[in-house]
Design an enzyme around this catalytic site. Structure first.
Site, short mmCIF file in Angstrom:
data_model
loop_
_atom_site.label_atom_id
_atom_site.label_comp_id
_atom_site.label_asym_id
_atom_site.label_seq_id
_atom_site.Cartn_x
_atom_site.Cartn_y
_atom_site.Cartn_z
N ASP A 117 0.84 -1.19 0.00
CA ASP A 117 0.00 0.00 0.00
C ASP A 117 0.87 1.24 0.00
OD1 ASP A 117 -3.04 -0.67 0.50
OD2 ASP A 117 -1.90 -2.09 1.71
N HIS A 157 -7.34 5.83 0.88
CA HIS A 157 -8.28 5.58 1.95
C HIS A 157 -7.56 5.52 3.29
CE1 HIS A 157 -6.70 1.64 0.76
NE2 HIS A 157 -6.94 1.24 2.00
N ASP A 165 -7.44 -4.77 9.57
CA ASP A 165 -6.65 -3.55 9.79
C ASP A 165 -6.09 -3.55 11.20
OD1 ASP A 165 -7.39 -2.83 7.27
OD2 ASP A 165 -8.70 -1.17 7.84
N GLU A 249 -11.20 -0.56 -2.25
CA GLU A 249 -12.12 -1.28 -3.10
C GLU A 249 -13.15 -0.34 -3.72
OE1 GLU A 249 -12.14 -5.51 -0.64
OE2 GLU A 249 -13.53 -3.92 -0.08
N LYS A 362 -9.86 -2.94 -7.64
CA LYS A 362 -10.42 -4.04 -6.87
C LYS A 362 -11.91 -3.87 -6.65
CE LYS A 362 -8.11 -5.35 -3.23
NZ LYS A 362 -7.62 -5.42 -1.82
N THR A 409 -11.98 -10.47 -4.81
CA THR A 409 -11.56 -11.12 -3.57
C THR A 409 -12.33 -12.42 -3.32
OG1 THR A 409 -13.18 -9.92 -2.23
CG2 THR A 409 -11.07 -8.85 -2.61
N GLU A 447 -7.59 -12.60 -5.31
CA GLU A 447 -6.91 -12.65 -4.02
C GLU A 447 -7.86 -13.25 -3.01
OE1 GLU A 447 -7.55 -8.31 -2.08
OE2 GLU A 447 -6.34 -8.32 -3.90
N ASN A 448 -7.32 -13.64 -1.88
CA ASN A 448 -8.15 -14.16 -0.80
C ASN A 448 -8.58 -13.01 0.10
OD1 ASN A 448 -5.21 -14.33 -0.39
ND2 ASN A 448 -5.72 -14.87 1.72
N LEU A 450 -9.64 -13.36 3.38
CA LEU A 450 -9.16 -13.61 4.73
C LEU A 450 -7.95 -14.52 4.68
CD1 LEU A 450 -12.60 -14.27 6.48
CD2 LEU A 450 -11.28 -12.14 6.50
N ARG A 479 -2.09 -12.49 3.71
CA ARG A 479 -1.10 -11.45 3.71
C ARG A 479 0.14 -11.98 4.37
NH1 ARG A 479 -1.75 -6.04 3.54
NH2 ARG A 479 -4.02 -6.19 3.80
#
Length: 621
Positions: A117, A157, A165, A249, A362, A409, A447-448, A450, A479
């Protein structure tokens, strides 16, 4: 086929249940031929040559080689870095030594690159147009030195307020100051709660920030990024994912964790004065100005964030969403989101023009209550996707026009993994979006949603990527964290998954090359001489157990004081545990794996004891 090729090379393949699949290559002179009898003779000789390997291993290799046909096109694999990789307080790399080790492991595992990011609230926090790229300069240089690629997320964002987060990075203070005087620049729900994660799309063209509109601010930010790192684009920085809403997103902040619990329907986010103004204008343009006065819906019709669709007048099976007025409102609400995304992506194209970088955006996977007719949570998030209406096709068509990759996602989720009362169909939703992207001619990335470290989750991701076929551009794993890089089963399964993604094959068995054939870690530059080693570093040197880590740098942590002992002490033995070599179970050269794997145990060396090294050289590990 047996016979000479145009280059004078013959390739013959054969396989059976008792004979391993063997590939023999013969370089022949022009015009030379080989009869079938000679071919069979060569196979017999090969069988004798390999007989010592063992019949069981022959069968194992035959089964592995029989599955080598790629079922789908190999897919580049990336890994998201942690949200606070750049220390938001200092705008510097948070832990360079730790990150270096992590990137080295990812490189050895076969990962193509990482995603990071690029926080607006960190880079432009000192004032409008004052960009500080120091932390990201360090990160990009480190990624480049590791031979990895980078997907850079233009994160306009706030970090904090969404699932996963673990840190807080607000919007730039000079933006928040404008919001103190004019709170309508933020998304607002029916209770007039202001969401400060992202600027309301209603102010996209409003020059509220020292004469600049949000679209101007976004474009200037991306232009500065391109000019600062143009020497890395596109060789290292291969993709720029453009943030279009909360969590990066393309959606409204319909389910903030401050008010929402899974699987609530959420709330519409269009009650600020700028969005109300746009609704009134749109109602007048379609010949129904009265619609602009009675919409958006009232609280009594939609409930609160945690209502089920069946408990509301609006989202229920034959609710207000099916009426002409309801359709009018939903069409406007979704079209405003698509218009916003199109405008930001247009500015991104201008900012990165001529750089040959890939642009992506996304779309969120709002999968709960998706088995209802109204798909209520998707409606509040801005996706007009209901029974009989594909709300993702217009989004895919817009991105196809812009040449942007559609990133989606929740590829790790299966329908059966969610509770029945959630009425959730994540796998069906992924397939719907994939079909929309393919139909629109838009590339698809996944992407996943979770973190998953289990084989079942990886297989689901694998299957969803396989289904996308040639439209699949890349996959990014969410991640990087300590649980993933545990040095044990989690890491082994991840490395296996990466190998499957990059090879286009599925491995039912998984092992590692023998230790003697593994390359050294890139960040190890020397071995430690025990006769001259810093005693405080010796216990740290062995903290990696069975891993091949020697010569790591100093770090904080308790150490055993060997100098105060009454007699020479031995550093703690690493012990024999299921080992990790190159991220996978380690086997001994020339021998099959046992169920628990093997490690090469580090020797126990007593300080002060001469180990009688050969040739009089100092003893080293």
């Amino acid at each position: 086929f047996v016979g000479p090729t145009t280059k004078g090379q013959i390739v013959a393949e054969a396989g059976s249940s008792r004979l391993p699949t063997i590939c023999l290559c013969f370089h022949l002179t022009s015009g030379c031929t080989m009869r079938l009898s000679a071919f069979l003779l060569f196979l017999s000789i090969a069988d004798l040559v390999f007989a010592e390997v063992g019949h069981d291993e022959h069968q194992t290799k035959a089964r592995q080689l029989a599955k080598l046909k790629p079922p789908f096109r190999p897919i580049p694999a990336f890994v998201m870095l942690e949200l606070d990789t750049i220390d938001p307080a200092k705008n510097r790399l948070g832990d360079r030594v730790r990150l270096t080790e992590q990137l080295t492991e990812l490189k050895r595992a076969g990962v193509d690159g990482v995603m990071a990011d690029v926080w607006w609230g960190v880079v432009e926090r000192d004032g409008p147009g004052k960009y500080d790229w120091t932390g990201y300069q360090e990160l990009i240089e480190l990624v480049a030195s590791m031979g990895l690629k980078l997907q850079a997320v233009m994160s306009f964002h706030q970090c904090g307020g969404n699932v996963g987060d673990h840190c807080y990075i607000p919007l730039p203070q000079w933006v928040l100051d404008v919001g103190l005087k004019n709170p309508d620049i933020f998304y607002t729900d029916m209770s007039m709660n202001r969401n400060r994660e992202y600027l309301s799309l209603g102010v996209d063209t409003e020059p509220l920030f020292q004469g600049r509109s949000p679209l101007d601010v976004y474009e200037d930010f991306m232009t500065s990024f391109r000019m600062t790192f143009q020497s890395y684009i596109p060789s290292i920085i291969v993709e720029a994912q453009i943030g279009l809403g909360p969590a990066g997103e393309m959606r409204y902040p319909a389910y903030p964790l401050a008010f929402w619990n899974f699987p609530g329907v959420g709330q519409f986010q269009c009650y600020d004065k700028f969005m109300r103004r746009e609704l009134i204008r749109h109602a007048g343009s379609v010949g129904h100005p009265e619609y602009g006065l009675i919409w958006p819906p009232h609280h009594d019709d939609v409930g609160n964030y945690n209502y089920s669709v069946d408990h509301t007048r609006f989202f229920s099976e034959e609710g207000l969403w099916t009426t002409e007025q309801g359709q009018f409102f939903l069409e406007w609400y979704a079209s405003m989101l698509i218009k916003h995304a199109d405008s930001v992506l247009e500015r991104a194209q201008e900012a990165f023009q001529g750089s040959n970088i890939i642009l992506a955006a996304k779309v969120a996977g709002i999968h709960w209550q998706s088995k209802t007719k109204s798909h209520g949570p998707e409606l509040t998030a801005g996706y007009f996707n209901t029974e009989g209406r594909n709300g993702y096709l217009p989004i895919a068509e817009m991105m196809a026009r812009r040449g942007v990759v559609l990133d989606f996602t929740c590829l790790e989720m299966a329908n059966s993994e969610l509770p029945e009362w959630a009425l959730s169909g994540p796998a069906d939703l992924v397939q719907q979006v994939q079909d929309a992207a393919i139909s629109a001619g838009c590339l698809f990335a996944g992407e996943n949603a979770l973190p998953r470290v289990d084989r079942v989750g990886y297989l689901q991701m694998h299957n969803q990527c396989q289904r996308a076929g040639a439209a699949m551009a890349s996959f990014t794993y969410l991640r990087l964290n300590d649980n993933l890089m545990d040095g044990g089963e989690n890491w082994i399964e991840f490395v296996r998954f990466v190998a499957e993604m990059r090879s286009g094959r599925r491995f039912s068995l998984w092992t590692a090359p023998p230790q003697s054939k593994q390359q050294k870690r890139a960040h190890i530059t020397h071995h430690i001489d025990l006769d001259h080693a810093d005693l405080k570093r010796m216990s740290r040197m062995l903290r990696f157990g069975g891993r091949q880590i020697i010569g790591v740098g100093d770090d904080e942590g308790p150490t055993q004081d060997y100098t105060q002992a009454k007699q020479p002490l031995a550093p703690p033995s690493s012990g024999v545990v299921p080992g990790v070599q190159a991220g996978t179970l380690a086997g001994r050269n020339g021998m099959p794996m046992n169920p628990r794997g093997n490690v090469h145990k580090l020797s126990t060396i007593r300080l002060g004891v001469d180990p009688s090294p050969p040739s009089g050289k100092p003893f080293t590990l």
